[in-house]
Design an enzyme around this catalytic site. Structure first.
Site, mmCIF file in Angstrom:
data_model
loop_
_atom_site.group_PDB
_atom_site.id
_atom_site.type_symbol
_atom_site.label_atom_id
_atom_site.label_comp_id
_atom_site.label_asym_id
_atom_site.label_seq_id
_atom_site.Cartn_x
_atom_site.Cartn_y
_atom_site.Cartn_z
ATOM 1 N N GLY A 28 41.065 112.901 63.580
ATOM 2 C CA GLY A 28 40.181 113.709 64.636
ATOM 3 C C GLY A 28 39.264 114.666 63.804
ATOM 4 O O GLY A 28 37.951 114.496 64.205
ATOM 5 N N GLU A 39 40.747 123.301 65.436
ATOM 6 C CA GLU A 39 40.546 123.425 64.121
ATOM 7 C C GLU A 39 40.105 124.682 63.696
ATOM 8 O O GLU A 39 40.403 125.614 62.793
ATOM 9 C CB GLU A 39 39.310 122.585 63.831
ATOM 10 C CG GLU A 39 39.455 120.960 63.888
ATOM 11 C CD GLU A 39 40.791 120.605 63.341
ATOM 12 O OE1 GLU A 39 41.024 120.982 62.294
ATOM 13 O OE2 GLU A 39 41.098 119.591 63.768
ATOM 14 N N HIS A 65 43.249 127.017 63.234
ATOM 15 C CA HIS A 65 43.676 126.628 61.821
ATOM 16 C C HIS A 65 43.056 127.684 60.807
ATOM 17 O O HIS A 65 43.440 127.947 59.553
ATOM 18 C CB HIS A 65 43.414 125.188 61.195
ATOM 19 C CG HIS A 65 44.389 124.146 61.501
ATOM 20 N ND1 HIS A 65 45.558 124.258 61.378
ATOM 21 C CD2 HIS A 65 44.105 122.841 62.161
ATOM 22 C CE1 HIS A 65 46.157 123.208 61.788
ATOM 23 N NE2 HIS A 65 45.417 122.279 62.323
HETATM 24 ZN ZN LIG Z 1 45.560 120.350 62.733
#
Ligand SMILES: [Zn+2]
Length: 921
Positions: A304, A341, A344
């Site tokens: 993704g 994201e 992260h």
């Molecule tokens: Zn991830």
């Protein structure tokens, strides 16, 4: 215990200075030697099949025609006296190596270990710093891993062009440059890219300097030095882009890069990113450490998205939205993936797992934090309820298999890492984090996280390090509690009997067996899976009809407990009151009640006295317990029937999924039973579907649009004639040019015309595919085409899915998963096709990414006979070991799932038939 294959600890990298020059045009008729010693000759591609034009660079053979040249200098600290260096390199030809000016006298490679060995014949002393200089060449491949090429069309000329892009996680930085490719070996990086003058280059850090090489006019783009980081997070992209730009309240520049001419499609992601980056900055109590954040849409992308620090790459459907052309579901997806994201950037990038065993720290955490952020941005989306019916449900489904694995799972070899990017790491990881956050309270949990992030900033950490930080913050025995969830496979089902107020826990297994029954446990599974879990430390909660709004909690730290003494409240079963455990489904467990207690829970579902998440939880548990043979089929069917007046989207997501499973297992091959079952399904959905209707109200809620798509799609699948007729009417209006089917309804409408229409309808959807300007629409068309029941069209689609001039490699999975999900004959044909074309699938999807696992699991998922399980085992036993290595666990899980389906079918066929005959006969 499996032993990790790590590089020798003789040296440690401190700073890489890397220059790469990708060739974005094929270099024809040139031989390219790779590090495994194989010289591949560029050959003219085999002639394309008639009628399907092929672009240059479409075939694997042509990979070798796309190369890149590289040179790097690495500053190293020598840890032990050594005269040689071993580092990771894969499919790289290392031309030369010098250490402090000493030329290597031998350069050898070990393709299986993915390493290169450099011998210098001279000792370098421990404690010194040395400089390694390398020149090398690699392949700009088409497999979406390492340093690869992604194809796009020039918007003006229509010609095919290539961009160069990286995907290094987990272990493919070694395909772009020789390196110490382990997450704990953090270093600083200086990247330079040499590119054609009309292209742009993006990397983790901002551009420091851009010059023109006088010899050939190419651009030399040098980026600023990165902070300490792991190799798998390094990224660079070369292409032609437009972008939209914003800035966070803290002053970080954020850009969303798209292909030329469609920058507006990045606006929604930009808005989310700017807000989420600020939200996380505050939540984590640590500023975003880089000066900029770029989010880049990549036309060919296996996953993704990828959280590369400051340079996040996405598949287009996870980043781009068009206000006119995008569905509500796409909006949800973009918000979730962007938030994931960005989480992260702290969790994973700033503080990194010390080894892949702790991958779940990255993924489970980012999945949880994304929900938190999206819920903050869009409170009306009811994000946490959807979490229960998607992420939480997926975790419980996979982890009910004997062949599941603990959250903390040992991985020895690079080839095995990809397989753990699964629902255990992401979904169970997120579910146990949610359970823990709920148990501690969000504020205490957050403070513990901040403590952890502070302590390990720019470093590496393990699961225990997180527990310790949370323990210090909360004063509670977190390690003891959480190890029971992260080191044991599976999760418990709580048996609750309110007559004696006793709760008891046992591992929940999809086949209903007990843990001691191990006849089908594959002995190749890692030893952890075979260790019978003792018990889990469960934060148990309950609510009852006397005070539904006041749930009570206690910690169950034994096989069994007596509730009266713990809760201090007398319970009287004769009161006819209901009791619901696991309030809001925050605990990672299922609950089984006595038959009387189940009966008493039907009414509060119908009257909605129970909140939506609790209604959903009951439906999920009843269905899973029935599938496992713990409850009679009538309980699950009665539970489903209780949802006929349901209006909540998350509840319907689950109910529609359960209907699909029931249909596949019981009614797929018997037309009369199928029609009874379809009638039951349609009747169940009718009330809510009619209230929502086809036309959106102005300013309606996001979840209403989602619910409309879901129900109309399900009514089409279950052959509701009025829905199908309306779908065909609106499709005709679009074909006539009088109206356009809105994005939210397009999948349902196109599925209806493919499934129940004519050849011309099928062709019209194919035409819509060819003319689509966004991947989102292309994927919808593929999924609609896969609804065909015509054997000739199924055969045609099976070939079409592998034709890369027609279907992007990243999207081929939709062709096969839809065909396998839709009909019995489609499933059989797809499975047959996978076996016949195994080497093609393996070549294209099996190297270094997880797509091959997705093909296997989605094609096998709905089979429900012992023969099918045996057939799958026999086939996978016949392929070479090396092709099986990265899908070993997937094969076990798939066959186990088939056998659970088969047992369910055998056990409940009669009951399901009788129940349907009585209601819909
Ligand atoms: Zn991830």
């Amino acid at each position: 215990m499996v032993e990790r294959q790590l590089l020798p600890k003789t040296v440690r990298p401190l700073l890489y200075d890397i220059t790469l020059e990708p060739g974005l045009e094929p270099r024809l008729h040139e031989s390219v030697a790779t590090s495994d010693g194989v010289t591949s000759e560029t050959s003219a591609p085999a002639g394309p099949p008639a009628g399907s034009p092929q672009h240059p660079g479409d075939t694997e053979d042509e990979d070798a025609a796309f190369t890149f040249q590289g040179q790097e200098t690495v500053e190293l600290e020598v840890l032990e006296d050594t005269s040689s260096i071993v580092l990771n390199a894969l499919e790289l030809k290392i031309h030369s190596a010098r250490l402090n000016g000493v030329e290597a006298h031998s350069i050898t490679s070990d393709p299986d270990a993915q390493t290169a060995r450099l011998e210098f014949g001279q000792k370098f002393a421990a404690g010194t710093r040395v400089r390694l200089e390398l020149t090398f060449q690699g392949i700009l491949n088409s497999k979406m891993v390492g340093f690869y090429r992604a194809k796009y069309q020039d918007p003006e000329s229509g010609t095919v062009k290539y961009m160069a892009v990286t995907q290094f996680e987990p272990t493919d930085a070694r395909q772009a440059f020789p390196c110490w490719d382990e997450p704990a070996l953090k270093s600083r990086f200086r990247i330079t890219l040499v590119i054609p003058s009309d292209r742009q280059a993006i990397s983790n850090m901002p551009v420091e300097q851009e010059t023109v090489r006088t010899s050939d006019g190419r651009k030399v783009v040098r980026f600023e030095e990165t902070p300490l980081m792991s190799t798998y997070l390094v990224a660079f992209v070369v292409g032609e882009f437009d972008y939209v730009e914003g800035r966070t309240a803290e002053g970080v520049q954020v850009r969303v890069y798209t292909q030329k001419g469609v920058a507006h499609q990045g606006a929604f992601a930009l808005d989310c990113a700017v807000k989420v980056l600020s939200y996380f900055t505050e939540f984590f109590g640590t500023p975003y450490p880089l000066p900029k954040e770029d989010l880049i849409a990549v036309p060919d992308f296996a996953a993704g998205a990828m959280e590369n620090w400051g340079c996040i790459t996405f598949r287009e459907t996870a980043l781009l939205l068009d206000p006119e052309r995008s569905a509500a579901s796409a909006r949800s997806r973009v918000a979730e993936v962007v938030a994931h994201e960005l989480a992260h950037q702290w969790f994973g990038n700033l503080v990194t797992m010390e080894w892949w065993t702790h991958l779940w720290l990255n993924e489970g955490f980012a999945t949880w934090a994304a929900e938190l952020a999206v819920d903050h941005l869009f409170p009306s989306w009811q994000q946490w309820m959807q979490f229960v019916s998607t992420t939480f449900a997926a975790a419980l489904r996979l982890d009910a298999l004997r062949s599941s694995h603990p959250i903390e799972v040992e991985v020895a070899r690079a080839q095995q890492v990809n397989e753990i990017f699964d629902a255990i790491s992401y979904c169970k990881g997120a579910s146990v984090i949610r359970m823990l956050a709920n148990y501690l309270g969000l504020e205490v949990f957050r403070n513990g996280l901040c403590r952890y992030l502070n302590k390990f900033t720019y470093g590496n950490a393990s699961t225990d390090d997180l527990w310790q930080a949370l323990e210090e913050e909360s004063g509670k025995p977190i390690s003891h509690m959480m190890r029971s969830w992260t080191r044991q496979t599976g999760y418990p089902v709580i048996y609750f009997d309110d007559a004696n107020m006793i709760v008891r826990q046992e591992r929940f297994l999809a086949d209903g067996g007990s843990v001691s029954h191990t006849s089908r446990v594959n002995t190749n599974a890692d030893s952890d899976s075979n260790t019978a879990p003792t018990h889990w430390v469960v934060p148990l909660g309950m609510m009852d009809s006397s005070q539904p709004a006041v749930p009570r909690y206690f910690l169950l730290d034994a096989k069994q407990a007596e509730l009266q003494s713990i809760l201090g409240t007398a319970s009287n079963a004769s009161e006819q009151r209901w009791i619901k455990m696991n309030p809001h489904q925050t605990g990672t467990y299922r609950v089984n009640y006595t038959p009387e207690m189940w009966q008493r829970l039907v009414e509060p579902i119908q009257t909605k006295v129970l909140g939506a998440t609790d209604r959903l939880g009951l439906a999920m548990d009843a269905f899973a317990l029935t599938k496992a043979g713990i409850l009679p089929a009538s309980v699950a069917l009665q539970m489903l029937a209780a949802f006929s007046k349901e209006d909540d989207y998350a509840c319907w997501l689950d109910v529609v999924g359960s209907l699909g499973e029931l249909g596949a297992v019981f009614a797929s091959d018997e037309p009369s039973l199928r029609s009874q079952f379809d009638r039951f399904a349609c009747d169940l959905m009718r009330y809510t579907a009619e209230r929502i209707g086809w036309k959106p109200e102005p300013n309606e809620e996001h979840v209403t649009a989602l619910l409309r798509s879901l129900l109309l799609g399900a009514l089409v699948k279950h052959a509701d004639s009025s829905t199908v007729n309306e779908a065909r009417r609106s499709w005709k209006a679009e074909q006539d040019g009088t109206d356009r089917v809105p994005a939210d309804l397009r999948l349902a409408v196109m599925s209806a015309v493919v499934q129940y229409g004519t050849d011309a309808d099928f062709d019209a959807v194919l035409q819509a595919y060819a003319q689509a300007v966004m991947d989102e629409e292309r994927v919808r068309c593929i999924r609609a085409l896969g609804c065909t029941r015509d054997p000739a069209k199924i055969r045609w689609l099976l070939d079409w899915g592998l034709d890369r001039s027609q279907v992007k490699s990243q999207d081929a999975i939709y062709v096969y998963s839809t065909l396998a999900a839709n009909t019995d004959s489609g499933r059989r044909a797809t499975w047959q096709y996978l076996r016949e074309h195994w080497s093609t699938f393996y070549q294209r999807f099996g190297k270094g990414n997880f797509l091959l696992s997705s093909f296997v699991s989605s094609i096998l998922r709905d089979f429900s006979s012992e023969e099918a399980a045996e057939e799958a085992e026999a086939f996978f036993a016949s392929i070479p070991d090396k092709e099986r290595e990265s899908i070993q666990r997937t094969i076990q899980q798939s066959t186990e799932r088939i056998r659970a389906n088969a047992a369910w079918r055998q056990r409940d066929m009669h009951a399901v038939r009788a129940w349907l005959a009585e209601r819909c006969g």
